[in-house]
Structures are given as structure tokens and as C-alpha cells.
Design an enzyme around this catalytic site. Structure first.
Site, PDB file in Angstrom:
ATOM      1  N   LYS A  22      19.504 -40.629   5.694  1.00  0.00           N
ATOM      2  CA  LYS A  22      18.245 -39.876   5.497  1.00  0.00           C
ATOM      3  C   LYS A  22      17.123 -40.503   6.329  1.00  0.00           C
ATOM      4  CE  LYS A  22      15.638 -40.874   1.758  1.00  0.00           C
ATOM      5  NZ  LYS A  22      14.250 -41.251   1.994  1.00  0.00           N
ATOM      6  N   ASN A  23      17.038 -41.852   6.296  1.00  0.00           N
ATOM      7  CA  ASN A  23      15.883 -42.524   6.902  1.00  0.00           C
ATOM      8  C   ASN A  23      15.994 -42.704   8.401  1.00  0.00           C
ATOM      9  OD1 ASN A  23      14.811 -42.479   4.398  1.00  0.00           O
ATOM     10  ND2 ASN A  23      15.155 -44.648   3.955  1.00  0.00           N
ATOM     11  N   ARG A  92       7.039 -38.584   2.563  1.00  0.00           N
ATOM     12  CA  ARG A  92       6.406 -39.696   3.284  1.00  0.00           C
ATOM     13  C   ARG A  92       6.657 -39.534   4.774  1.00  0.00           C
ATOM     14  NH1 ARG A  92       2.967 -44.129   3.341  1.00  0.00           N
ATOM     15  NH2 ARG A  92       3.769 -45.704   4.746  1.00  0.00           N
ATOM     16  N   CYS A 116       7.923 -41.209  -2.569  1.00  0.00           N
ATOM     17  CA  CYS A 116       8.189 -41.774  -3.902  1.00  0.00           C
ATOM     18  C   CYS A 116       6.983 -42.581  -4.393  1.00  0.00           C
ATOM     19  CB  CYS A 116       9.390 -42.716  -3.833  1.00  0.00           C
ATOM     20  SG  CYS A 116      10.954 -41.847  -3.788  1.00  0.00           S
ATOM     21  N   ARG A 121       1.501 -46.848  -0.823  1.00  0.00           N
ATOM     22  CA  ARG A 121       2.003 -46.308   0.461  1.00  0.00           C
ATOM     23  C   ARG A 121       0.882 -46.040   1.485  1.00  0.00           C
ATOM     24  NH1 ARG A 121       7.199 -44.166  -0.847  1.00  0.00           N
ATOM     25  NH2 ARG A 121       7.822 -44.741   1.244  1.00  0.00           N
ATOM     26  N   PRO A 122       0.101 -47.037   1.828  1.00  0.00           N
ATOM     27  CA  PRO A 122      -0.964 -46.830   2.817  1.00  0.00           C
ATOM     28  C   PRO A 122      -0.390 -46.513   4.201  1.00  0.00           C
ATOM     29  CG  PRO A 122      -0.722 -49.152   2.348  1.00  0.00           C
ATOM     30  CD  PRO A 122       0.194 -48.447   1.409  1.00  0.00           C
ATOM     31  N   ILE A 123      -1.224 -46.012   5.092  1.00  0.00           N
ATOM     32  CA  ILE A 123      -0.764 -45.729   6.470  1.00  0.00           C
ATOM     33  C   ILE A 123      -1.663 -46.414   7.506  1.00  0.00           C
ATOM     34  CG2 ILE A 123       0.393 -43.529   5.959  1.00  0.00           C
ATOM     35  CD1 ILE A 123      -2.172 -42.109   6.931  1.00  0.00           C
ATOM     36  N   LEU A 125      -1.393 -49.206   9.047  1.00  0.00           N
ATOM     37  CA  LEU A 125      -0.705 -49.820  10.194  1.00  0.00           C
ATOM     38  C   LEU A 125      -0.326 -48.750  11.226  1.00  0.00           C
ATOM     39  CD1 LEU A 125       1.596 -52.295   8.212  1.00  0.00           C
ATOM     40  CD2 LEU A 125      -0.633 -52.765   9.277  1.00  0.00           C
ATOM     41  N   ASP A 306      15.587 -50.742  -1.073  1.00  0.00           N
ATOM     42  CA  ASP A 306      16.184 -49.494  -1.567  1.00  0.00           C
ATOM     43  C   ASP A 306      17.462 -49.733  -2.368  1.00  0.00           C
ATOM     44  OD1 ASP A 306      15.297 -47.532   1.386  1.00  0.00           O
ATOM     45  OD2 ASP A 306      14.128 -48.308  -0.293  1.00  0.00           O
ATOM     46  N   ILE A 328       8.561 -55.802  -1.370  1.00  0.00           N
ATOM     47  CA  ILE A 328       8.109 -54.798  -0.403  1.00  0.00           C
ATOM     48  C   ILE A 328       7.122 -53.820  -1.025  1.00  0.00           C
ATOM     49  CG2 ILE A 328       8.868 -52.964   1.184  1.00  0.00           C
ATOM     50  CD1 ILE A 328       9.946 -55.687   2.036  1.00  0.00           C
ATOM     51  N   ARG A 398      16.678 -35.733  -3.306  1.00  0.00           N
ATOM     52  CA  ARG A 398      15.947 -35.985  -2.060  1.00  0.00           C
ATOM     53  C   ARG A 398      16.781 -36.837  -1.099  1.00  0.00           C
ATOM     54  NH1 ARG A 398      10.567 -38.755  -2.890  1.00  0.00           N
ATOM     55  NH2 ARG A 398      10.702 -38.460  -0.650  1.00  0.00           N
TER      56      ARG A 398
HETATM   57  C1  EPZ Z   1      10.618 -46.676   4.817  1.00  0.00           C
HETATM   58  O1  EPZ Z   1       9.447 -46.448   4.098  1.00  0.00           O
HETATM   59  C2  EPZ Z   1      11.706 -45.932   4.034  1.00  0.00           C
HETATM   60  N1  EPZ Z   1      11.371 -44.509   3.964  1.00  0.00           N
HETATM   61  C3  EPZ Z   1      11.796 -46.495   2.619  1.00  0.00           C
HETATM   62  O2  EPZ Z   1      12.859 -45.826   1.942  1.00  0.00           O
HETATM   63  C4  EPZ Z   1      12.126 -47.978   2.710  1.00  0.00           C
HETATM   64  O3  EPZ Z   1      12.131 -48.527   1.402  1.00  0.00           O
HETATM   65  C5  EPZ Z   1      11.076 -48.701   3.553  1.00  0.00           C
HETATM   66  O4  EPZ Z   1      10.948 -48.076   4.852  1.00  0.00           O
HETATM   67  C6  EPZ Z   1      11.500 -50.133   3.747  1.00  0.00           C
HETATM   68  O5  EPZ Z   1      10.504 -50.881   4.308  1.00  0.00           O
HETATM   69  C7  EPZ Z   1      11.703 -43.695   4.985  1.00  0.00           C
HETATM   70  O6  EPZ Z   1      12.252 -44.136   5.978  1.00  0.00           O
HETATM   71  C8  EPZ Z   1      11.367 -42.246   4.822  1.00  0.00           C
HETATM   72  P1  EPZ Z   1       7.264 -49.500   5.299  1.00  0.00           P
HETATM   73  P2  EPZ Z   1       8.009 -46.807   4.764  1.00  0.00           P
HETATM   74  O7  EPZ Z   1       6.255 -48.946   6.215  1.00  0.00           O
HETATM   75  O8  EPZ Z   1       8.078 -46.601   6.228  1.00  0.00           O
HETATM   76  C9  EPZ Z   1       3.292 -51.401   3.555  1.00  0.00           C
HETATM   77  C10 EPZ Z   1      13.873 -44.567   0.250  1.00  0.00           C
HETATM   78  O9  EPZ Z   1      14.134 -44.789  -0.936  1.00  0.00           O
HETATM   79  N2  EPZ Z   1       2.591 -50.569   4.545  1.00  0.00           N
HETATM   80  O10 EPZ Z   1       8.371 -50.341   5.861  1.00  0.00           O
HETATM   81  O11 EPZ Z   1       6.977 -46.095   3.988  1.00  0.00           O
HETATM   82  C11 EPZ Z   1       3.984 -50.560   2.492  1.00  0.00           C
HETATM   83  O12 EPZ Z   1       3.085 -50.218   1.462  1.00  0.00           O
HETATM   84  C12 EPZ Z   1      12.535 -44.981   0.825  1.00  0.00           C
HETATM   85  O13 EPZ Z   1      14.670 -44.019   1.066  1.00  0.00           O
HETATM   86  C13 EPZ Z   1       1.221 -50.776   4.722  1.00  0.00           C
HETATM   87  O14 EPZ Z   1       0.620 -51.612   4.081  1.00  0.00           O
HETATM   88  O15 EPZ Z   1       7.941 -48.348   4.437  1.00  0.00           O
HETATM   89  C14 EPZ Z   1       5.067 -51.493   2.017  1.00  0.00           C
HETATM   90  O16 EPZ Z   1       4.515 -52.408   1.115  1.00  0.00           O
HETATM   91  C15 EPZ Z   1      11.658 -45.659  -0.203  1.00  0.00           C
HETATM   92  N3  EPZ Z   1       0.578 -50.001   5.638  1.00  0.00           N
HETATM   93  C16 EPZ Z   1       5.464 -52.247   3.290  1.00  0.00           C
HETATM   94  O17 EPZ Z   1       4.373 -52.100   4.196  1.00  0.00           O
HETATM   95  C17 EPZ Z   1       1.232 -49.066   6.401  1.00  0.00           C
HETATM   96  O18 EPZ Z   1       0.580 -48.418   7.249  1.00  0.00           O
HETATM   97  C18 EPZ Z   1       6.721 -51.683   3.961  1.00  0.00           C
HETATM   98  O19 EPZ Z   1       6.509 -50.304   4.129  1.00  0.00           O
HETATM   99  C19 EPZ Z   1       2.612 -48.883   6.195  1.00  0.00           C
HETATM  100  C20 EPZ Z   1       3.279 -49.638   5.272  1.00  0.00           C
END
Ligand code: EPZ
Length: 417
Positions: A22-23, A92, A116, A121-123, A125, A306, A328, A398
Site C-alpha cells: 500500500k505504502n 494521508r 489514521c 501528523r504534521p506536514i 517537513l 506499523d 514514531i 484501508r
Molecule cells: C508513512 O507515514 C506511512 N504511511 C505510515 O504507515 C508509516 O507508519 C510511516 O510512514 C512510518 O514513518 C504511508 O506511507 C501512507 P512519516 P508518514 O512522515 O509519511 C513526523 C500505515 O499504517 N512528521 O515517516 O505520515 C510524524 O508526525 C501508515 O500504513 C513531522 O513531524 O510518516 C511522525 O512522528 C501509518 N512532520 C514522524 O515524523 C512532517 O512533515 C514520521 O512520520 C512529517 C512527519
């Protein structure tokens, strides 16, 4: 149908075919916005999140048909830079439309993405990376509006926190930027390598994906091409845990063992007998109760967040005490309350839980709260005493293709009602 009736006391044995990741499929689908040429994708899993991504691409003007399990995508007539907010807010992954639309139209307008409820889930970065490459970003009534006066320019970008999402956003924006972009402190997940391989198939010049330093030499345009999505490592791990908690024996086919080293290590530590082949993993836990294992999640190649709920379930019926630390996401223990209702001995602290193994769980009427938590509760129902009812099953749909039928083929008895 929003409930599952699950008969417990099952041993799960047999073979299971793992679906596409999926990811990896989600970002790759949105990367097609970067080109006007035809794309063919195979091994795309049939999931609600994928269905939403396809609806989003069609809403932008892409033509997509699914024939003999191959997705044929014609992105040539994509004609808008603002996808419908009611679809955007469901997943997301919607955030991965931002940089391709910005690159294609010089402007993009995206409602804040969903996903989820496992944290805020900030953006930031993602947005900081695009600003570094030259984008102007404003936020207005829950929309992100990005624009450029001239093409994005390659740069050295250090991502202050390891982020799968932000790494993909920046990598995709750099693909057609002018000059070289270097991403430092990049996430190293296999899904990022798959996205880079897909973009390179279309003519991108990306090296270093899978390491913490990715180099992207901007190119003028991208072509079309064919790509097969990698197997889903989290679905694989989930089925391995299904056998480990039910004293079963399972072979997962069409998977990639090297993507699960940290998970296989923990399963061996719990007493499972594991053998691996080129594209399969066999786990034998027959006549054995797992040994509790301590877990601490971290970015790849560390233990995947995950897989955290699934191992909390394993520890709930294992011998001994264990601690599961979630590093995480800040709110990823909602499922634990439901396991406690079923008789699990779990103490929930702020970013960790303490599990004390019990001989068995008991069936209850329980409520899933997020994707991986719901899969965990379904597995709990398969081994609990009695009939468990799991509500809010849209969560697991999902991310797990044909999950109840794959489990029933292994000896479970799950009815959708
Ligand atoms: C991806 O989420 C996956 N989702 C997640 O899988 C997975 O758990 C995660 O990566 C692993 O790190 C998809 O690919 C759709 P991150 P993502 O950016 O990209 C913080 C599942 O169950 N962060 O790596 O959202 C964030 O809050 C899902 O399949 C910021 O602070 O994860 C987290 O604490 C759940 N600012 C950490 O970084 C940002 O701009 C890692 O998030 C982005 C993220």
C-alpha cells in the site's frame, strides 16, 4: 457491512499470497502526475485507500482502467491543480499530490490530508522542503496553496526529522527541478526505493534511495513506463504474527524477506522457527507459546511502527513481561484498551506499554480505531475464547487486501455482517 464475527480458538496454518505494498502504491500513483505519458502498474493492491487515490487522479483528469490486475494510467489530460477536498481529507497520501501538481502547473491547492488518528501528523517537513526548492507556500482555510514564479531549483536539503512522507515529497519535487538536489537524513524505507525506481523508469536521475543521502539530478521531462509494486512487508509481518500467536505454521509467498529483517529477528527471539527463500518466508510456532519480546519502534531498518500493535498482541499471550515503546507516533496505543477488554494485562504509559502475558484472551464486542490496530484486533479474535465482534472494519479495509478471506483460508472463521 461494518462488523466482523470471529470464532476464536483457531490455529492458523497454510500458505498466503502477499499483496503489493500500500505504502509504495500510493505515492507511485500520485507520481504519475509528473508525466503526460502512459503508465502501467502491476501488483497494485485492491484497498479502499488505493480506490480513493484512483478517484483523486480521475478527478484531476487522468484516465485509468484496470485490466487483468494491471492499472493503465493516461495522465496526459490532467487539467486541474486542486483535487476535491472531500477525497483529499480521507487519506494521508493525498499530500503526495502537492509537489507533482506544483511542478506540472506552477501551482497546487490541497486540503489538509487525512490519515489514521495515530498522532497529529504534521506536514511541516514536506512544506519546508518545497520552500527550500523555491516554492511559495501559504495556508488558507485548511488549504495548502503552493506556487512558483520559475521552475524549482535543486538544493542541499537536510530533513530535520526522518520522515517517509517528506522524503518522497522532496524527491518527487526535485525530479524535474533545475540542477542537483541532495536530501540529507532521508528515510530509508523500501517503499522509498520503489518510488525512486519507478521515477527512474520514467527517466528520472535518482541515486542513493534507501540510504540516508539521496541525489536527484533534475531532468527536463519524464516518459511513460511499466512498474511492478513491491510486496507489502507489513501485511507479511501481520500474517507471520497470526501464525506465531496461534501455534500455527505459515508460508508467506510473493514477499521480500530482506524488507523484514528486524521483524524476523523479533519473531525468532519469541521462539518462532523461521526459514526464508528468495520470495517466501516460513514461520513454525506449532505447539509453542511465544516468549515475550521487548519492542522499540524506529525508522527503517529499525523495528517498524506499523508492526507495533501486532507485537503488543503477541506479548499479551506470551510467556513473561515485556515493554513496547512507540517512538514514531504520539498516539498509537488506542487498540490496547480493546485488548485489555479481552483480558490482556497491559499498562498504558505515555509512549510505551508494559505487557504481562496471560494464557488466553476472551471474546468481546470491540471497536477498531486505526488500520494496524484493527488488523491486530481481528487476529486477537482468531485466538480468543468464544465469538469476538470487531466493529468499524472500514479501518482494516484501508490496508489489507481480502484480509478475512486470506485468514479463513488459514483456518480462521470470520464472517462479515
Ligand atoms: C508513512 O507515514 C506511512 N504511511 C505510515 O504507515 C508509516 O507508519 C510511516 O510512514 C512510518 O514513518 C504511508 O506511507 C501512507 P512519516 P508518514 O512522515 O509519511 C513526523 C500505515 O499504517 N512528521 O515517516 O505520515 C510524524 O508526525 C501508515 O500504513 C513531522 O513531524 O510518516 C511522525 O512522528 C501509518 N512532520 C514522524 O515524523 C512532517 O512533515 C514520521 O512520520 C512529517 C512527519
Amino acid at each position: 457491512m461494518n462488523k466482523l464475527h470471529i470464532e476464536g480458538d483457531k490455529k492458523l496454518n497454510g500458505t498466503v499470497l502477499i499483496s503489493g505494498a500500500k505504502n509504495a502504491a500510493l505515492p507511485i500513483l500520485f507520481m504519475t502526475i509528473l508525466t503526460k505519458k502512459n503508465i502501467e502498474l502491476s501488483n497494485v493492491p485492491k484497498l479502499t485507500d488505493i480506490g480513493i487515490a484512483i478517484k483523486l487522479l480521475k478527478s484531476l483528469g487522468a484516465k485509468i482502467i484496470n485490466k487483468n490486475k494491471i492499472l493503465y494510467i493516461d495522465p496526459s489530460e490532467i487539467n486541474t491543480f486542486c483535487p476535491p477536498y472531500n477525497l483529499v481529507k480521507k487519506i494521508r497520501a493525498s499530500i503526495w499530490m502537492l509537489s507533482p501538481l506544483l511542478t506540472r502547473f506552477g501551482k497546487a491547492k490541497i486540503f489538509f490530508p487525512g490519515g489514521c488518528k495515530i498522532g497529529c501528523r504534521p506536514i511541516n517537513l514536506h512544506l519546508n522542503g518545497l520552500k527550500e526548492l523555491g516554492a511559495k507556500i501559504i495556508k488558507e482555510n485548511n488549504y495548502i496553496i503552493a506556487s512558483i514564479q520559475e521552475p524549482l531549483r535543486g538544493k542541499y536539503i537536510y530533513i530535520e526529522k526522518i520522515s517517509v512522507g517528506a522524503t518522497i515529497t522532496i524527491m518527487s519535487a526535485a525530479t524535474l527541478a533545475k540542477g542537483l538536489t541532495i536530501i540529507e537524513n532521508a528515510a530509508k524505507e523500501p517503499e522509498i526505493i520503489d518510488v525512486a525506481n519507478f521515477l527512474n523508469t520514467l527517466g528520472a536521475k535518482i541515486t542513493g534511495a534507501g540510504s540516508n543521502k539521496i541525489y536527484i539530478e533534475g531532468v527536463f521531462k519524464l516518459n511513460g513506463g511499466y512498474h511492478k509494486i513491491i510486496p507489502d512487508r507489513i501485511e507479511t509481518g501481520t500474517f507471520l504474527v497470526a501464525a506465531a500467536i496461534s501455534q500455527g505454521l505459515i508460508i508467506c509467498h510473493n514477499t521480500e524477506p530482506k524488507h523484514l529483517i528486524s521483524v524476523l529477528k523479533k519473531l525468532s527471539e519469541s521462539g518462532a522457527n523461521i526459514t526464508i527463500g528468495k520470495d517466501w518466508i516460513k514461520l513454525n510456532m506449532q505447539k509453542k507459546t511465544p516468549q515475550a519480546v521487548n519492542i522499540s519502534t524506529s525508522p527503517y531498518p529499525g523495528f517498524p511502527t506499523d508492526m507495533q500493535p501486532q507485537f503488543a498482541l503477541l506479548n499479551s499471550i506470551a510467556k513473561g513481561k515485556s515493554i513496547v515503546v512507540e517512538n514514531i507516533f504520539e498516539n498509537r496505543f488506542n487498540y490496547a484498551q480493546e485488548l485489555i477488554k479481552m483480558g490482556a494485562k497491559i499498562k498504558i504509559k505515555n509512549n510505551y506499554i508494559i505487557c504481562t502475558g496471560v494464557p488466553r484472551l476472551f471474546s468481546k464486542n470491540i471497536f477498531s480505531t486505526d488500520l494496524r490496530g484493527s488488523a491486530t484486533l481481528i487476529l486477537a479474535g482468531c485466538i480468543a475464547k468464544g465469538i469476538t465482534v470487531v466493529n468499524n472494519i472500514h479501518h482494516f479495509q484501508r490496508g489489507y487486501e481480502l484480509f478475512p478471506s486470506k485468514l479463513n483460508k488459514l483456518g480462521a472463521n470470520i464472517q462479515c455482517i
